[in-house]
Scaffold this motif. Structure first.
Motif, mmCIF file in Angstrom:
data_model
loop_
_atom_site.group_PDB
_atom_site.id
_atom_site.type_symbol
_atom_site.label_atom_id
_atom_site.label_comp_id
_atom_site.label_asym_id
_atom_site.label_seq_id
_atom_site.Cartn_x
_atom_site.Cartn_y
_atom_site.Cartn_z
ATOM 1 N N TRP A 15 11.358 7.267 -28.693
ATOM 2 C CA TRP A 15 10.892 6.382 -27.632
ATOM 3 C C TRP A 15 9.605 6.947 -27.054
ATOM 4 N N GLU A 16 8.755 6.019 -26.629
ATOM 5 C CA GLU A 16 7.497 6.398 -25.981
ATOM 6 C C GLU A 16 7.607 6.053 -24.493
ATOM 7 N N VAL A 17 7.015 6.888 -23.655
ATOM 8 C CA VAL A 17 7.061 6.615 -22.222
ATOM 9 C C VAL A 17 5.674 6.149 -21.755
ATOM 10 N N VAL A 18 5.683 5.145 -20.885
ATOM 11 C CA VAL A 18 4.426 4.599 -20.353
ATOM 12 C C VAL A 18 4.419 4.819 -18.841
ATOM 13 N N ILE A 19 3.354 5.437 -18.357
ATOM 14 C CA ILE A 19 3.324 5.877 -16.952
ATOM 15 C C ILE A 19 2.057 5.384 -16.248
ATOM 16 N N SER A 215 8.056 3.246 -17.619
ATOM 17 C CA SER A 215 8.849 2.399 -18.507
ATOM 18 C C SER A 215 8.882 3.070 -19.872
ATOM 19 N N VAL A 216 9.822 2.665 -20.707
ATOM 20 C CA VAL A 216 9.895 3.226 -22.059
ATOM 21 C C VAL A 216 9.858 2.087 -23.071
ATOM 22 N N ARG A 217 9.446 2.442 -24.288
ATOM 23 C CA ARG A 217 9.401 1.450 -25.363
ATOM 24 C C ARG A 217 9.430 2.196 -26.683
ATOM 25 N N GLY A 221 5.428 -0.499 -29.308
ATOM 26 C CA GLY A 221 6.081 -1.795 -29.087
ATOM 27 C C GLY A 221 5.638 -2.470 -27.798
ATOM 28 N N GLU A 222 6.355 -3.525 -27.443
ATOM 29 C CA GLU A 222 6.081 -4.249 -26.210
ATOM 30 C C GLU A 222 6.379 -3.367 -24.998
ATOM 31 N N LEU A 223 5.632 -3.557 -23.912
ATOM 32 C CA LEU A 223 5.901 -2.795 -22.687
ATOM 33 C C LEU A 223 7.311 -3.104 -22.176
ATOM 34 N N GLY A 224 7.993 -2.066 -21.731
ATOM 35 C CA GLY A 224 9.335 -2.257 -21.183
ATOM 36 C C GLY A 224 9.272 -2.585 -19.698
#
Lengths: 500, 500
Positions: A15-19, A215-217, A221-224
């Protein structure tokens, strides 16, 4: 250098984290955003409150030019678009710490638009990966007061000292992908604010705090769905909150659950985030333009004054230290990481160049080395910082000058420095009073050499037999006999002659 | 000049006559203050005052008498006592906005406008009743009971009549000779409509002429203070003392205050007066229409040229006003929360939200609650664009209507209100019928233009009717001059027969 992406290993894969971070930074100003009340930290409750801050009937806000100026300068420091026309809006909600029943903020037309901040993932390693993080906007707004729940068994008290204090809300793009990047962004932002002087960056006093959007994705992928963890007040806590929140979200998603868009709180004791309120309970803030205030229009002369007043910024300074002063990338990075350090270093440099009658470039390396090893070592030992250093840049420059002109040796300099730390005395005076002046008196040194050689006949034998490594031993013994005050070059020469 | 012992004659004098008579030595300031104090004390039946301050009136009078005796330069309003609408915060004197919410609230500060009047030498007879938070057109929303107009219908109908609103205490007190002049505030007609109902004059100056600082806010983008008195000259005299830039109000105009009294002239040769056709709807009251026609003749007689103009968006003014004013009010009144001052209702075991609800339920009257709810609704998510944004657009169109009309003329002449005063209780059940009272006054408020009401005559029932003059922004002088021309020709000398 290759980049190792930060990934959370879940049961279903990576999983990738978006901050994204929303940082609230208290504007350095003697007065509040819309009133003349003072803003000092730690004052007695309700002693820094004007009629406007308490929202008495008929009171009106008047913008404080200094707060506006600081926001503009901050925007310029991150190469952001400065909006010459901006407007204040009211954000309406009821709370006991919000006397007006609304916060004056800027939703629709912020004073600063798109900008960017370059981060370095390892500030001490110049070869490490750099990355540009987008800043969406900076707007100015009022802070609220503070509720105190521990003063009375059944009632809450309100302290309005902070009510109306100017904040900048600095909103990043969701460009960060790891706790380390978020930490680096926050540190860099704090550095810039301190350089500019628009915020003191003291997170422990609440002058700077971050709302952390996570958020994670699946990678790419699409933003969570994101959560927002409010009011996190240290770089370490921000990183912890992200780590915790990202893996919590992965756990929820992998268990077949859904992430609820909500506001969360970080508990530093447990290192956890927990739910505060969900979107369904979210306020309808009923934003609308504040009719008490005219739109804020900035003219070119004001913008030019803001631009002229900007100091050299950390990135430019670091490059100059490397290029013009010939410092190592590491030293340049460390010396520029904090505005206070750079200020201290530059004072040391200027004074050193002055007393030694040399260029700053000529004294830079010795100054940097002394500051980063000797002075930092001592400050660490004493539990102090540059701000309350017992030694001033002038004293440091004087000490370095004594070494440079051969008055004392590097070894003696360390002794003198210790005495300076203890007594606060001036280096030249200490050297004189303690008789530490280095001697080049060949007669005295020759006598010492003769004595050393005579007392170590066996080692002389070995040396002459080819064990040349013993030379250092003779130097040490001679220096010891001279109580460290002999000029090492002269000692070397005389020893070589005597041992030949 | 009247005999100094004739108290009734003193209270019949205009501001200019009191000022000049005092200066000329015809009577002392104390005699004037005592005469008005006596009238105030004897007029409880009108309920025009919430607080009477005879001692303040005497104090200012004595200061004026002393200054005169000492041969000092006299202040512009020396010797003139006035009434102060209880929307202006007065230091040390209860200020309520006619609400239970602020009952017992005593400001520690003085509003800019009232301070300017006291600084000009005026004395305060008391705080005048009004519609609660200035929301109403009949004075029936006051928490302290409605003001009763001194006027009665002819022919034995003894119905208690409305003095107009919201400045109904001001209008009734002036018409009944309880004070020679008073302050009013006008958000959508609150000076002009009560002036028309009671046969006096009043001017709402250009938005920004008078500081709003210290006036309990209703709708910030519309609220404007102005004088009310029996003559145009008196309005000019008072306005000169009330107007002026105030750095504490961001929306106040940084302009010199013109010398309006010195500029008074009823010679209108060369001036063009526009008659907006949209102000003559099909159902217009015939007596109002007839008065309007007389007004046109009077202005022609004064030398003006009369032209027909169009203000095409007039029909949208009232709905626009009743979106914008409540929207701003809903936010402005959020500060009355029981936390810091005024009413607080704290039921046993109540939490913060309960306290808010209980306090606001008890502290606000039904009309105030209605407007807070309307305002909250039009600012809500999902409705904001349809109501508030749209209303702002229409407001701009209405302002544009005036700009275009003023390309063809210098002034506009319209009726002030669609009817004469009505009986108390007659319209209370129907808020929309009540709101229609503002139909002629609201457009100038939305456009921020100076507008004045002057009495034109009596209707068949013996009740006063008023005419409204609207001018270009900042052109109060032309408005006053046209008012003077009407005043001279109308010869309005009617006064209510004393029954109280």
């Amino acid at each position: 250098m290759t980049q190792t992406a930060y990934r959370i290993q879940g049961a279903t894969g990576e999983w990738e984290v978006v901050i994204g971070l929303e940082v609230h930074a208290q504007v350095t100003s003697k007065a509040k955003l819309f009133s003349g009340a003072a803003t000092a930290f730690g004052a007695e409750p309700n002693t820094q409150v004007s009629l406007v801050d308490a929202a008495m009937p008929g009171m009106l806000p008047v913008p404080n030019r200094e707060c506006i100026r600081q926001a503009v300068r901050t925007g310029m420091a991150i190469n952001a678009q400065i909006n010459k026309w901006s407007r204040f809006d009211r954000k309406n909600y009821f709370y006991a710490d919000l006397p007006q029943g609304y916060q004056i903020s800027q939703l629709y037309h912020p004073i600063v638009g798109e900008g960017e901040i370059e981060i370095n993932l390892d500030e001490k390693n110049p070869d490490a990966q750099t990355k540009v993080i987008g800043v969406e906007r900076i707007h100015v707004e009022q802070d609220a007061g503070k509720l105190m729940h521990d003063q009375h068994p059944t009632r809450s008290y309100v302290d309005l000292n902070r009510s109306g204090v100017a904040l900048m809300e600095i909103v990043s793009r969701p460009d960060m992908r790891s706790p380390a990047e978020a930490g680096a962004y926050l540190s860099k932002l704090r550095t810039i604010l301190r350089y500019v002087g628009s915020c003191d960056g003291n997170m422990d006093q609440g002058s700077m705090r971050a709302d952390v959007n996570v958020s994670v994705r699946k990678p790419g992928g699409e933003l969570g769905t994101r959560t927002e963890t409010k009011n996190v007040n240290s770089v370490r806590f921000v990183m912890q909150a992200i780590e915790y929140e990202a893996s919590r979200q992965v756990d929820v998603l992998e268990a077949g659950g859904k992430i609820v868009q909500e506001t969360r709180l970080f508990d530093p004791d447990k290192g956890e985030t927990r739910s505060m309120r969900s979107k369904e309970d979210a306020h309808d803030y009923r934003y609308f333009p504040d009719p008490d205030l005219l739109p804020l229009e900035l003219d070119d002369a004001f913008l030019e004054e803001c631009r002229q007043s900007l100091p050299e910024l950390p990135d430019a300074k670091r490059k100059r230290y490397e290029k013009d002063l010939g410092l190592s990338a590491y030293n340049a990075a460390v010396l520029t990481a904090e505005a206070d350090t750079a200020r201290w270093f530059e004072a040391l440099l200027a004074e050193g160049a002055r007393v030694q009658k040399k260029s700053e470039g000529e004294v830079a390396k010795a100054s940097a080395n002394w500051l980063l090893s000797e002075l930092y070592g001592a400050l660490n030992r004493l539990g102090r910082t540059l701000e309350d250093s017992p030694v001033t840049p002038e004293d440091g420059a004087e000490l370095l000058a004594l070494v440079a002109d051969g008055t004392i040796s590097g070894t003696i300099a360390k002794q003198v420095f210790e005495i300076m730390l203890e007594s606060g005395g001036k280096p030249a005076q200490i050297v004189e009073e303690k008789g530490l002046r280095q001697t080049s008196d060949t007669g005295a040194i020759e006598a010492a050499v003769a004595k050393v050689l005579a007392g170590n006949a066996d080692k002389v034998e070995q040396y002459r037999g080819g064990k040349e490594a013993l030379f250092g031993f003779f130097v040490g013994q001679t220096m010891k006999a001279m109580q460290g005050k002999a000029n090492p070059q002269v000692v070397n020469e005389l020893l070589k002659k005597a041992l030949a | 000049m009247p005999n100094s012992t004739d108290k009734n004659a003193l209270t019949d004098l205009t501001v200019a006559e009191i000022r000049d008579g005092f200066r000329g030595g015809a009577f002392s300031a104390r005699e004037v203050a005592e005469a008005f104090n006596a009238n105030v004390a004897a007029a409880k039946a009108l309920n025009a005052f919430i607080v009477e301050t005879p001692e303040k009136a005497l104090e200012a009078a004595d200061a004026a008498d002393r200054a005169k005796a000492a041969g000092e330069a006299l202040k512009p309003l020396a010797g003139v006592p006035i009434g102060m609408k209880d929307l202006f915060c007065t230091e040390g004197v209860q200020t309520t906005a006619a609400s239970h919410m602020l009952e017992g609230f005593t400001p520690t500060y003085e509003s800019t406008v009232s301070k300017k009047l006291w600084d000009a030498g005026a004395g305060m007879l008391g705080k005048l009743n009004l519609d609660q938070f200035a929301m109403g057109s009949s004075n029936e929303t006051s928490y302290f009971g409605n003001v009763i107009s001194p006027w009665k219908r002819k022919g034995g109908d003894n119905a208690a009549l409305a003095p107009g609103g919201s400045s109904g205490g001001s209008s009734a007190a002036i018409a009944a000779r309880l004070c020679p002049a008073a302050t009013g505030t006008d958000t959508g007609g609150s000076i002009r409509q009560p002036a028309a109902f009671t046969g006096i004059s009043g001017i709402k100056p250009t938005y920004g002429r008078c500081s709003r600082w210290g006036i309990v806010a209703f709708a910030s983008s519309l609220d404007q203070a102005g004088p009310m008195a029996r003559t145009v000259r008196d309005n000019a005299i008072l306005l000169e003392s009330m107007a002026g830039f105030d750095p504490k109000d961001s929306t106040s105009l940084d302009l010199e205050v013109p010398r309006w009294e010195a500029g008074l002239s009823s010679d209108l040769r060369g001036r063009k007066v526009g008659i907006p056709k949209e102000y003559r709807p099909d159902g217009l009251n015939a007596e109002i229409a007839a008065l309007w026609d007389r007004g046109i003749e009077w202005l022609k007689d004064a030398g003006a040229e009369v032209v027909e103009v169009s203000l095409p968006h007039t029909q949208y003014a009232l709905p626009t006003y009743y979106i914008i004013a409540p929207a701003e009010a809903s936010s402005n009144l959020a500060r009355y929360d029981g936390v810091r001052y005024g009413q607080r209702d704290l039921p046993d075991g109540a939490g913060l939200q309960d306290m808010y609800a209980a306090t606001r339920a008890a502290g606000f009257g039904p009309e105030v609650k209605r407007r807070i709810m309307i305002g909250t609704y039009v600012l809500s998510a999902g409705f904001y664009d349809a109501y508030y944004t749209q209303a702002q657009k229409v407001r701009a169109l209405i302002a544009r209507d005036f700009e275009l009309a003023f390309e063809k003329c210098d002034l506009l002449l319209t009726p002030t209100a669609p009817s004469a005063s009505f009986a108390l209780g007659e319209k209370q059940a129907d808020p929309l019928a009540m709101y229609l009272n503002d139909v002629f006054t609201v457009p100038a408020s939305l456009a921020g233009l100076p507008a004045m009401a002057v009495p034109g005559g009596l209707d068949a029932q013996g009740l006063p009717l008023g005419l409204q003059i609207i001018g270009r922004a900042l052109d109060e002088q032309s408005v006053l001059n046209a008012g003077l021309a009407i005043e001279e020709r109308a010869g309005f000398a009617a006064r209510p027969e004393k029954w109280w």
